[in-house]
Enzyme design. Sequence first.
Site, PDB file in Angstrom:
ATOM      1  CB  THR A 127      -0.910  -0.012   1.253  1.00  0.00           C
ATOM      2  OG1 THR A 127      -1.541   1.255   1.389  1.00  0.00           O
ATOM      3  CG2 THR A 127      -0.111  -0.271   2.529  1.00  0.00           C
ATOM      4  CG  ASP A 128      -1.173   4.950  -0.993  1.00  0.00           C
ATOM      5  OD1 ASP A 128      -1.713   4.271  -0.099  1.00  0.00           O
ATOM      6  OD2 ASP A 128      -1.771   5.865  -1.606  1.00  0.00           O
ATOM      7  CD  GLU A 129      -3.292   3.388   4.580  1.00  0.00           C
ATOM      8  OE1 GLU A 129      -2.973   3.124   5.752  1.00  0.00           O
ATOM      9  OE2 GLU A 129      -4.454   3.325   4.168  1.00  0.00           O
ATOM     10  CE1 TYR A 154      -3.461  -2.808   5.708  1.00  0.00           C
ATOM     11  CE2 TYR A 154      -3.380  -0.445   5.297  1.00  0.00           C
ATOM     12  CZ  TYR A 154      -3.405  -1.750   4.824  1.00  0.00           C
ATOM     13  OH  TYR A 154      -3.361  -1.983   3.470  1.00  0.00           O
ATOM     14  CE  LYS A 158      -0.037  -4.609   2.916  1.00  0.00           C
ATOM     15  NZ  LYS A 158      -0.440  -5.937   2.357  1.00  0.00           N
TER      16      LYS A 158
HETATM   17  P1  NAD Z   1      -9.857  -7.344   2.086  1.00  0.00           P
HETATM   18  O1  NAD Z   1      -9.883  -7.112   3.558  1.00  0.00           O
HETATM   19  O2  NAD Z   1     -11.065  -7.044   1.272  1.00  0.00           O
HETATM   20  O3  NAD Z   1      -9.464  -8.871   1.789  1.00  0.00           O
HETATM   21  C1  NAD Z   1      -8.467  -9.541   2.505  1.00  0.00           C
HETATM   22  C2  NAD Z   1      -8.571 -11.037   2.183  1.00  0.00           C
HETATM   23  O4  NAD Z   1      -7.502 -11.726   2.862  1.00  0.00           O
HETATM   24  C3  NAD Z   1      -9.885 -11.668   2.652  1.00  0.00           C
HETATM   25  O5  NAD Z   1     -10.400 -12.519   1.671  1.00  0.00           O
HETATM   26  C4  NAD Z   1      -9.470 -12.477   3.888  1.00  0.00           C
HETATM   27  O6  NAD Z   1     -10.293 -13.600   4.128  1.00  0.00           O
HETATM   28  C5  NAD Z   1      -8.048 -12.874   3.518  1.00  0.00           C
HETATM   29  N1  NAD Z   1      -7.208 -13.170   4.703  1.00  0.00           N
HETATM   30  C6  NAD Z   1      -7.055 -12.404   5.806  1.00  0.00           C
HETATM   31  N2  NAD Z   1      -6.223 -13.009   6.667  1.00  0.00           N
HETATM   32  C7  NAD Z   1      -5.830 -14.174   6.101  1.00  0.00           C
HETATM   33  C8  NAD Z   1      -4.959 -15.222   6.492  1.00  0.00           C
HETATM   34  N3  NAD Z   1      -4.327 -15.205   7.693  1.00  0.00           N
HETATM   35  N4  NAD Z   1      -4.768 -16.267   5.656  1.00  0.00           N
HETATM   36  C9  NAD Z   1      -5.416 -16.311   4.450  1.00  0.00           C
HETATM   37  N5  NAD Z   1      -6.248 -15.339   4.026  1.00  0.00           N
HETATM   38  C10 NAD Z   1      -6.457 -14.284   4.847  1.00  0.00           C
HETATM   39  O7  NAD Z   1      -8.585  -6.530   1.565  1.00  0.00           O
HETATM   40  P2  NAD Z   1      -8.395  -5.701   0.212  1.00  0.00           P
HETATM   41  O8  NAD Z   1      -8.892  -4.327   0.393  1.00  0.00           O
HETATM   42  O9  NAD Z   1      -8.864  -6.531  -0.915  1.00  0.00           O
HETATM   43  O10 NAD Z   1      -6.788  -5.612   0.171  1.00  0.00           O
HETATM   44  C11 NAD Z   1      -6.025  -6.692  -0.386  1.00  0.00           C
HETATM   45  C12 NAD Z   1      -4.555  -6.349  -0.313  1.00  0.00           C
HETATM   46  O11 NAD Z   1      -4.298  -5.145  -1.029  1.00  0.00           O
HETATM   47  C13 NAD Z   1      -4.025  -6.107   1.113  1.00  0.00           C
HETATM   48  O12 NAD Z   1      -2.741  -6.653   1.207  1.00  0.00           O
HETATM   49  C14 NAD Z   1      -3.966  -4.595   1.228  1.00  0.00           C
HETATM   50  O13 NAD Z   1      -2.966  -4.194   2.140  1.00  0.00           O
HETATM   51  C15 NAD Z   1      -3.615  -4.209  -0.198  1.00  0.00           C
HETATM   52  N6  NAD Z   1      -4.056  -2.872  -0.623  1.00  0.00           N
HETATM   53  C16 NAD Z   1      -5.349  -2.484  -0.461  1.00  0.00           C
HETATM   54  C17 NAD Z   1      -5.764  -1.238  -0.941  1.00  0.00           C
HETATM   55  C18 NAD Z   1      -7.215  -0.779  -0.807  1.00  0.00           C
HETATM   56  O14 NAD Z   1      -7.524   0.333  -1.202  1.00  0.00           O
HETATM   57  N7  NAD Z   1      -8.130  -1.584  -0.285  1.00  0.00           N
HETATM   58  C19 NAD Z   1      -4.853  -0.403  -1.560  1.00  0.00           C
HETATM   59  C20 NAD Z   1      -3.510  -0.820  -1.693  1.00  0.00           C
HETATM   60  C21 NAD Z   1      -3.135  -2.058  -1.235  1.00  0.00           C
HETATM   61  O1  DAU Z   2      -4.163   3.913   0.491  1.00  0.00           O
HETATM   62  C1  DAU Z   2      -4.394   2.542   0.416  1.00  0.00           C
HETATM   63  C2  DAU Z   2      -5.235   2.085   1.606  1.00  0.00           C
HETATM   64  O2  DAU Z   2      -6.556   2.567   1.377  1.00  0.00           O
HETATM   65  C3  DAU Z   2      -5.219   0.577   1.785  1.00  0.00           C
HETATM   66  O3  DAU Z   2      -3.920   0.165   2.134  1.00  0.00           O
HETATM   67  C4  DAU Z   2      -6.205   0.142   2.878  1.00  0.00           C
HETATM   68  O4  DAU Z   2      -6.262  -1.275   2.939  1.00  0.00           O
HETATM   69  C5  DAU Z   2      -7.571   0.692   2.529  1.00  0.00           C
HETATM   70  O5  DAU Z   2      -8.495   0.375   3.562  1.00  0.00           O
HETATM   71  C6  DAU Z   2      -7.510   2.200   2.347  1.00  0.00           C
HETATM   72  O6  DAU Z   2      -7.202   2.853   3.594  1.00  0.00           O
HETATM   73  P1  DAU Z   2      -7.983   4.185   4.063  1.00  0.00           P
HETATM   74  O7  DAU Z   2      -7.870   4.268   5.537  1.00  0.00           O
HETATM   75  O8  DAU Z   2      -7.573   5.329   3.239  1.00  0.00           O
HETATM   76  O9  DAU Z   2      -9.492   3.763   3.600  1.00  0.00           O
HETATM   77  P2  DAU Z   2     -10.921   3.910   4.306  1.00  0.00           P
HETATM   78  O10 DAU Z   2     -11.908   3.426   3.297  1.00  0.00           O
HETATM   79  O11 DAU Z   2     -10.946   3.303   5.658  1.00  0.00           O
HETATM   80  O12 DAU Z   2     -11.070   5.486   4.460  1.00  0.00           O
HETATM   81  C7  DAU Z   2     -10.906   6.358   3.359  1.00  0.00           C
HETATM   82  C8  DAU Z   2     -10.991   7.783   3.879  1.00  0.00           C
HETATM   83  O13 DAU Z   2     -12.337   8.048   4.308  1.00  0.00           O
HETATM   84  C9  DAU Z   2     -10.120   8.045   5.098  1.00  0.00           C
HETATM   85  O14 DAU Z   2      -9.625   9.371   5.035  1.00  0.00           O
HETATM   86  C10 DAU Z   2     -11.084   7.900   6.277  1.00  0.00           C
HETATM   87  C11 DAU Z   2     -12.388   8.389   5.695  1.00  0.00           C
HETATM   88  N1  DAU Z   2     -13.639   7.800   6.232  1.00  0.00           N
HETATM   89  C12 DAU Z   2     -13.742   6.445   6.291  1.00  0.00           C
HETATM   90  C13 DAU Z   2     -14.920   5.856   6.708  1.00  0.00           C
HETATM   91  C14 DAU Z   2     -15.052   4.346   6.797  1.00  0.00           C
HETATM   92  C15 DAU Z   2     -14.718   8.632   6.567  1.00  0.00           C
HETATM   93  O15 DAU Z   2     -14.620   9.869   6.497  1.00  0.00           O
HETATM   94  N2  DAU Z   2     -15.887   8.042   6.976  1.00  0.00           N
HETATM   95  C16 DAU Z   2     -16.044   6.695   7.064  1.00  0.00           C
HETATM   96  O16 DAU Z   2     -17.136   6.226   7.445  1.00  0.00           O
END
Ligand code: NAD
Ligand code: DAU
Length: 354
Positions: A127-129, A154, A158
């Site tokens: 992630t960019d975080e 989190y 990562k």
């Molecule tokens: P998600 O929470 O929707 O899915 C996570 C999946 O991993 C689920 O299917 C869960 O069952 C599985 N999992 C969790 N723990 C496990 C374990 N111990 N063994 C096997 N499986 C397990 O997550 P997402 O939003 O799809 O993110 C997927 C990946 O992408 C993560 O690594 C996250 O850090 C990265 N990522 C997410 C975002 C975003 O915006 N959501 C952005 C950049 C990177």
């Molecule tokens: O940047 C990549 C990341 O983006 C991934 O690594 C994470 O897995 C993914 O969850 C996401 O993280 P954020 O914390 O940015 O996403 P989230 O959807 O939780 O929140 C997005 C923004 O919205 C953040 O600034 C918090 C805000 N927020 C979130 C929720 C759930 C609100 O204002 N209200 C809300 O109810």
Amino acid sequence: MHDFSTHNIIVTGGCGFIGSNFVRYVVREHPGVHVTVLDKLTYAGNPENIAGLPEDRVELVVGDICDVALLERLVPGHDAIVHYAAESHNDNSIADAELFFRTNVEGTFQLLEAARRHAVRFHHVSTDEVYGDLALDDPTRFTEEAPYRPSSPYSSTKAASDMLVRAWHRTYGVAATISNCSNNYGPYQHVEKFIPRQITSILTGARPKLYGDGRNVRDWIHAEDHSSAVWEILTRGRIGETYLIGADGERSNIDVLRAILERMERDADDFDLVHDRPGHDRRYAVDATKLRHELGWEPAHADFFEGLDTTIAWYRAHEDWWLLAKEAAEARYTAAELGGSRNQMRAPDEGRCE
Ligand code: NAD
Ligand code: DAU
């Protein structure tokens, strides 16, 4: 193109939001590839996300990435591991960091060890975080050279997992790459996350909740564009390299929320400002020049509002997919609000490593 075959790949976390998008993308775009999904099916994993895909192309193995014996049986015979599995929600990590440490750090460690033992190609989805945050008026964006400055439990786990991947590549020669992507949106995203939470709140007659002053900026990319980028890096990226993935999609939370409200025919002020997330990162912004120039990758979903429209339509049409998860997620948010502290928020911990 490098020498590694990618005919038979393991996708960890392939029943989650982005992992399942990648599995569907590979099945659709790369007919010669077989995918073994390894997923523990935590609260965030749903087998429905990959339902209907051909059985001769996709196999689901329900299990934990920390399970060494399982990895020892599963990994041999595969060409590559594409590692998505993680605990992924910042708010949950503030409540229970241990689970994040175990899955995100220990789980990545066990997968790297398995990749090392069996000489398997490894792509790590991060992630960019890990780069922390930027001020709203900072003219720069994150690049591959930016220092690691994670803010939340989190993102710190990562960041730790990224460090393991770099070390396993350098010390043991694991054929690894890393990608750090910005905020994804699109169908199948868990309703705890910002965009689906707001859409499903409106659909269930509730008021959306905006943290802090709502001016925090996220850099949005459609999940399908993330998938195509990961495929390019997996198959054509330079081993040992890190690539940032982003689609120039910077928008403030309040702008995104108002766009959702407008599209769903609600008043632009029909939301509540609520207390802020502790340690809330102010702004993310990704410079994906390396990926674009080196691998020629371009996002297909250039129009954010078009992507938002199709995402809203998907949630409208799939209430059966999200309703139970919505109730559970909102119960966690409500408990936190009643307690006056986000620290009371925790996800069900069925994802904990044994
Ligand atoms: P998600 O929470 O929707 O899915 C996570 C999946 O991993 C689920 O299917 C869960 O069952 C599985 N999992 C969790 N723990 C496990 C374990 N111990 N063994 C096997 N499986 C397990 O997550 P997402 O939003 O799809 O993110 C997927 C990946 O992408 C993560 O690594 C996250 O850090 C990265 N990522 C997410 C975002 C975003 O915006 N959501 C952005 C950049 C990177
Ligand atoms: O940047 C990549 C990341 O983006 C991934 O690594 C994470 O897995 C993914 O969850 C996401 O993280 P954020 O914390 O940015 O996403 P989230 O959807 O939780 O929140 C997005 C923004 O919205 C953040 O600034 C918090 C805000 N927020 C979130 C929720 C759930 C609100 O204002 N209200 C809300 O109810």
